[in-house]
Design a protein around this motif. Sequence first.
Motif, mmCIF file in Angstrom:
data_model
loop_
_atom_site.group_PDB
_atom_site.id
_atom_site.type_symbol
_atom_site.label_atom_id
_atom_site.label_comp_id
_atom_site.label_asym_id
_atom_site.label_seq_id
_atom_site.Cartn_x
_atom_site.Cartn_y
_atom_site.Cartn_z
ATOM 1 N N ASN A 210 0.788 -1.236 0.000
ATOM 2 C CA ASN A 210 0.000 0.000 0.000
ATOM 3 C C ASN A 210 0.821 1.288 0.000
ATOM 4 O O ASN A 210 0.259 2.365 -0.200
ATOM 5 C CB ASN A 210 -0.934 0.013 1.209
ATOM 6 N N TRP A 211 2.114 1.200 0.226
ATOM 7 C CA TRP A 211 2.951 2.405 0.295
ATOM 8 C C TRP A 211 3.388 2.760 -1.135
ATOM 9 O O TRP A 211 4.530 2.507 -1.551
ATOM 10 C CB TRP A 211 4.150 2.170 1.194
ATOM 11 N N MET A 212 2.508 3.376 -1.882
ATOM 12 C CA MET A 212 2.724 3.634 -3.303
ATOM 13 C C MET A 212 3.924 4.539 -3.552
ATOM 14 O O MET A 212 4.699 4.324 -4.491
ATOM 15 C CB MET A 212 1.472 4.252 -3.926
ATOM 16 N N THR A 213 4.104 5.558 -2.740
ATOM 17 C CA THR A 213 5.168 6.523 -2.994
ATOM 18 C C THR A 213 6.559 5.920 -2.794
ATOM 19 O O THR A 213 7.530 6.389 -3.409
ATOM 20 C CB THR A 213 5.007 7.727 -2.068
ATOM 21 N N LEU A 214 6.676 4.908 -1.981
ATOM 22 C CA LEU A 214 7.987 4.312 -1.708
ATOM 23 C C LEU A 214 8.210 3.024 -2.491
ATOM 24 O O LEU A 214 9.249 2.852 -3.142
ATOM 25 C CB LEU A 214 8.142 4.041 -0.208
ATOM 26 N N THR A 215 7.230 2.113 -2.448
ATOM 27 C CA THR A 215 7.421 0.776 -3.023
ATOM 28 C C THR A 215 6.669 0.561 -4.334
ATOM 29 O O THR A 215 6.733 -0.533 -4.890
ATOM 30 C CB THR A 215 6.960 -0.291 -2.008
#
Length: 407
Positions: A210-215
């Motif tokens: 769910n961590w789109m900006t990082l992963t």
Amino acid sequence: MTRGSRVWMLFALAMGWLFLLLWPLLGIHPDGALTFAEAFAVWWKIALAALCCFVVFRLSRLGVFDAVTRPLARLTRGVGRVYSSSPKWMFLVPLMAFALAYPFFTDRYAQDVAVNVLVYICLGLGLNVVVGLCGLLDLGYIAFYGVGAYTYALLSLHYGLSFWLCLPICAAFAAVAGCLIGYPTLRMRGDYLAIVTLGFGEIVRIVINNWMTLTNGPNGILGIPPPSLVVPVISDGGLVLETVVMRQLSYMYYIILALAVFTVVAVRRLNFSRIGRAWEAIREDETAAELMGVNTFRFKLLAYAMGAVFGGLAGAFFAARMRFVSPESFTFIESAMVLAMVVLGGLGSIPGVILGALALVALPEVFRQFELYRMLVFGGVMAVMMLVRPEGLWPAARMGKRSDDEG
């Protein structure tokens, strides 16, 4: 009802239950038609093989094969005594020579299987520190595998760090993740610990997803650079440095072989150390170990962190090899697979974990010609194996063996 007739009745019930399991898989077709011929054609072959094995087992229990099994048992004990009294280098040197020469006489498919086996050996030995040595049931171990993979992917893409520099960083990040997850959970014991570790493993996977900006979420991270080496090359009469990108599978094989050897040596040194003694004391009786002055919480946290280190190293290699990572590679089924390797091979046994990885990764490839039935056959063989040898394929010589007992 006599005992013999009861055993045969149970066998008949088992075969009937097997047919009930097979029929929905083979007898129900996409168009809604129901047939029995295909399921029966597979079932009678399995039932015949099971009947032959069962008859042989019953005859062996009656002593029919004692004239053969007793000399074989004496021969096995003699071989075991020779192995235990011989220098270990006599076995390790040919094994390492075979491992180093393996890419020269195998094709790409065999090398790919070997790379997968070595990756799972690293994971299995890391989990063996937690489960086999310290006695902590961890169902979320694959989370550290994911931490190592994503750490290398992000550091290499965004900061341009090389694979070799990222390896210790990935191990350190995985150890930190192990401490962060272990600190609130390791005060629990038994089934409660297993449930909480399962929950934290899923939390890590969901955060990655769910961590789109990082992963980049479920889309994963593409374009991860492979390992590279700077080697001196003679050019135009001078010595220059040239970067060699290790894309070939044979290069990746030697990298994971080196990581697997490092993991084996490290786990063995940990086992036969004062830390390993404390871990085994906790495994055998945590309350007694605490009464004898062992700081059980610190040593359990150390076991969790050390096991995570090897998972992080394997994760970094996985990302470099695949050049792509996504959350689907770090699900609970992977944790269950690694745990099965440890239990099947033998808790606390390094050779056992290696055999467990070979059994669960390489053997399904050998049975690939069975197509859809190979996992059914393989699962049945594993179930029989755990009934016959519940201590594992290569159990530890002594659960609690000390360095001064090694000789």
